[in-house]
Write a protein that holds these residues in place. Sequence first.
Motif, PDB file in Angstrom:
ATOM      1  N   LEU A 108       0.598  -1.170   0.047  1.00 41.14           N
ATOM      2  CA  LEU A 108       0.033  -0.082   0.060  1.00 41.14           C
ATOM      3  C   LEU A 108       0.793   1.264  -0.073  1.00 41.14           C
ATOM      4  CD1 LEU A 108      -3.012   0.922   0.400  1.00 41.14           C
ATOM      5  CD2 LEU A 108      -2.725   1.092   2.668  1.00 41.14           C
ATOM      6  N   GLN A 109       0.498   2.201  -0.816  1.00 40.84           N
ATOM      7  CA  GLN A 109       1.306   3.362  -0.878  1.00 40.84           C
ATOM      8  C   GLN A 109       0.694   4.619  -0.584  1.00 40.84           C
ATOM      9  OE1 GLN A 109       3.515   4.163  -4.775  1.00 40.84           O
ATOM     10  NE2 GLN A 109       3.275   2.077  -5.270  1.00 40.84           N
ATOM     11  N   PHE A 110      -0.782   4.583  -0.454  1.00 37.55           N
ATOM     12  CA  PHE A 110      -1.499   5.867  -0.125  1.00 37.55           C
ATOM     13  C   PHE A 110      -2.598   5.407   0.758  1.00 37.55           C
ATOM     14  CE2 PHE A 110       0.260   6.164  -4.297  1.00 37.55           C
ATOM     15  CZ  PHE A 110       0.748   7.471  -4.612  1.00 37.55           C
ATOM     16  N   LYS A 111      -2.768   6.325   1.892  1.00 33.89           N
ATOM     17  CA  LYS A 111      -4.044   6.274   2.660  1.00 33.89           C
ATOM     18  C   LYS A 111      -5.101   6.680   2.118  1.00 33.89           C
ATOM     19  CE  LYS A 111      -1.382   8.598   5.705  1.00 33.89           C
ATOM     20  NZ  LYS A 111      -0.950   9.756   6.723  1.00 33.89           N
ATOM     21  N   ALA A 112      -6.303   6.176   2.345  1.00 33.75           N
ATOM     22  CA  ALA A 112      -7.622   6.761   2.021  1.00 33.75           C
ATOM     23  C   ALA A 112      -7.734   8.105   2.186  1.00 33.75           C
ATOM     24  CB  ALA A 112      -8.779   5.950   2.520  1.00 33.75           C
ATOM     25  N   PHE A 113      -8.436   8.908   1.580  1.00 32.58           N
ATOM     26  CA  PHE A 113      -8.324  10.351   1.556  1.00 32.58           C
ATOM     27  C   PHE A 113      -9.679  11.096   0.724  1.00 32.58           C
ATOM     28  CE2 PHE A 113      -5.915   9.895  -2.407  1.00 32.58           C
ATOM     29  CZ  PHE A 113      -6.479  10.851  -3.019  1.00 32.58           C
ATOM     30  N   ASP A 114      -9.762  12.290   1.400  1.00 31.92           N
ATOM     31  CA  ASP A 114     -10.866  12.995   0.654  1.00 31.92           C
ATOM     32  C   ASP A 114     -10.558  13.905  -0.287  1.00 31.92           C
ATOM     33  OD1 ASP A 114     -12.302  15.664   0.775  1.00 31.92           O
ATOM     34  OD2 ASP A 114     -13.659  14.775   1.937  1.00 31.92           O
ATOM     35  N   HIS A 115     -10.706  13.734  -1.444  1.00 31.19           N
ATOM     36  CA  HIS A 115     -10.420  14.533  -2.511  1.00 31.19           C
ATOM     37  C   HIS A 115     -10.437  15.872  -2.706  1.00 31.19           C
ATOM     38  CE1 HIS A 115      -9.897  13.955  -7.408  1.00 31.19           C
ATOM     39  NE2 HIS A 115      -9.135  14.685  -7.071  1.00 31.19           N
ATOM     40  N   TYR A 116     -11.464  16.387  -2.133  1.00 27.99           N
ATOM     41  CA  TYR A 116     -11.476  17.801  -1.854  1.00 27.99           C
ATOM     42  C   TYR A 116     -10.581  18.567  -0.712  1.00 27.99           C
ATOM     43  CZ  TYR A 116     -15.273  17.996  -5.174  1.00 27.99           C
ATOM     44  OH  TYR A 116     -15.926  18.083  -6.412  1.00 27.99           O
ATOM     45  N   LYS A 117     -10.221  17.639   0.358  1.00 28.31           N
ATOM     46  CA  LYS A 117      -9.163  17.948   1.292  1.00 28.31           C
ATOM     47  C   LYS A 117      -8.001  18.221   0.571  1.00 28.31           C
ATOM     48  CE  LYS A 117     -11.641  16.829   5.290  1.00 28.31           C
ATOM     49  NZ  LYS A 117     -11.700  16.044   6.414  1.00 28.31           N
ATOM     50  N   TYR A 118      -7.759  17.264  -0.209  1.00 29.87           N
ATOM     51  CA  TYR A 118      -6.569  17.357  -1.096  1.00 29.87           C
ATOM     52  C   TYR A 118      -6.162  18.345  -1.741  1.00 29.87           C
ATOM     53  CZ  TYR A 118      -2.788  16.160  -4.235  1.00 29.87           C
ATOM     54  OH  TYR A 118      -1.635  15.959  -5.386  1.00 29.87           O
ATOM     55  N   LEU A 119      -7.282  18.754  -2.600  1.00 27.32           N
ATOM     56  CA  LEU A 119      -7.151  19.897  -3.395  1.00 27.32           C
ATOM     57  C   LEU A 119      -6.969  21.375  -2.390  1.00 27.32           C
ATOM     58  CD1 LEU A 119     -10.486  19.440  -5.796  1.00 27.32           C
ATOM     59  CD2 LEU A 119      -7.864  19.055  -6.167  1.00 27.32           C
ATOM     60  N   HIS A 120      -7.640  21.256  -1.149  1.00 26.55           N
ATOM     61  CA  HIS A 120      -7.343  22.141  -0.294  1.00 26.55           C
ATOM     62  C   HIS A 120      -5.783  22.332   0.255  1.00 26.55           C
ATOM     63  CE1 HIS A 120     -11.192  24.132  -0.020  1.00 26.55           C
ATOM     64  NE2 HIS A 120     -11.662  22.811  -0.055  1.00 26.55           N
ATOM     65  N   TYR A 121      -5.336  21.203   0.240  1.00 26.13           N
ATOM     66  CA  TYR A 121      -3.974  20.869   0.700  1.00 26.13           C
ATOM     67  C   TYR A 121      -2.988  21.579  -0.259  1.00 26.13           C
ATOM     68  CZ  TYR A 121       0.486  18.723   1.576  1.00 26.13           C
ATOM     69  OH  TYR A 121       1.974  18.522   1.923  1.00 26.13           O
ATOM     70  N   HIS A 122      -3.083  20.995  -1.533  1.00 27.54           N
ATOM     71  CA  HIS A 122      -2.458  21.517  -2.679  1.00 27.54           C
ATOM     72  C   HIS A 122      -2.331  23.099  -2.773  1.00 27.54           C
ATOM     73  CE1 HIS A 122      -1.377  22.296  -7.062  1.00 27.54           C
ATOM     74  NE2 HIS A 122      -0.424  21.215  -6.830  1.00 27.54           N
ATOM     75  N   ALA A 123      -3.435  23.584  -2.440  1.00 23.59           N
ATOM     76  CA  ALA A 123      -3.594  25.157  -2.588  1.00 23.59           C
ATOM     77  C   ALA A 123      -3.072  25.983  -1.586  1.00 23.59           C
ATOM     78  CB  ALA A 123      -5.107  25.484  -2.697  1.00 23.59           C
TER      79      ALA A 123
END
Length: 132
Positions: free
Chosen positions: A100-115
């Motif tokens: 496993l390389q990635f934990k489950a995540f909320d896609h919109y939270k990832y967008l906020h993190y990226h910003a």
Amino acid sequence: MGIIPHTDKSFMSILHQNEVKGLEIKTKDGEWIEVHPSQSSFIVMAGDACMAWTNGRIEPSCHRVMMQGNTDRYSLGLFTFIRDLKVEVPQELVDENHPLQFKAFDHYKYLHYHASAEGRRSKFPLKSFCGI
């Protein structure tokens, strides 16, 4: 004018552009190749979320736009996102050879993190956000 090198933060991107060149994709060898669109072509690219969902099996393409000449370039993009569900690697894609390389995540939270400032500083925001 153009767009700096990046991967899309979406799950999948579908692009259509008029026949004006500009889109370039980076190969695994680090070379940039031009995309030569036809009138009826669509370009389909995996995004960061697709990479996480496939446990790294499908990588997003690093791409940029380099403008030359005086011809107007038009582009239409359809970007897909996962809403109301977590992006999670299916168990079938995790085994001894593919941990496993990635934990489950909320896609919109990832967008906020990226910003965020932290996300913009990261060389690989997906790994810093949800990598194992």
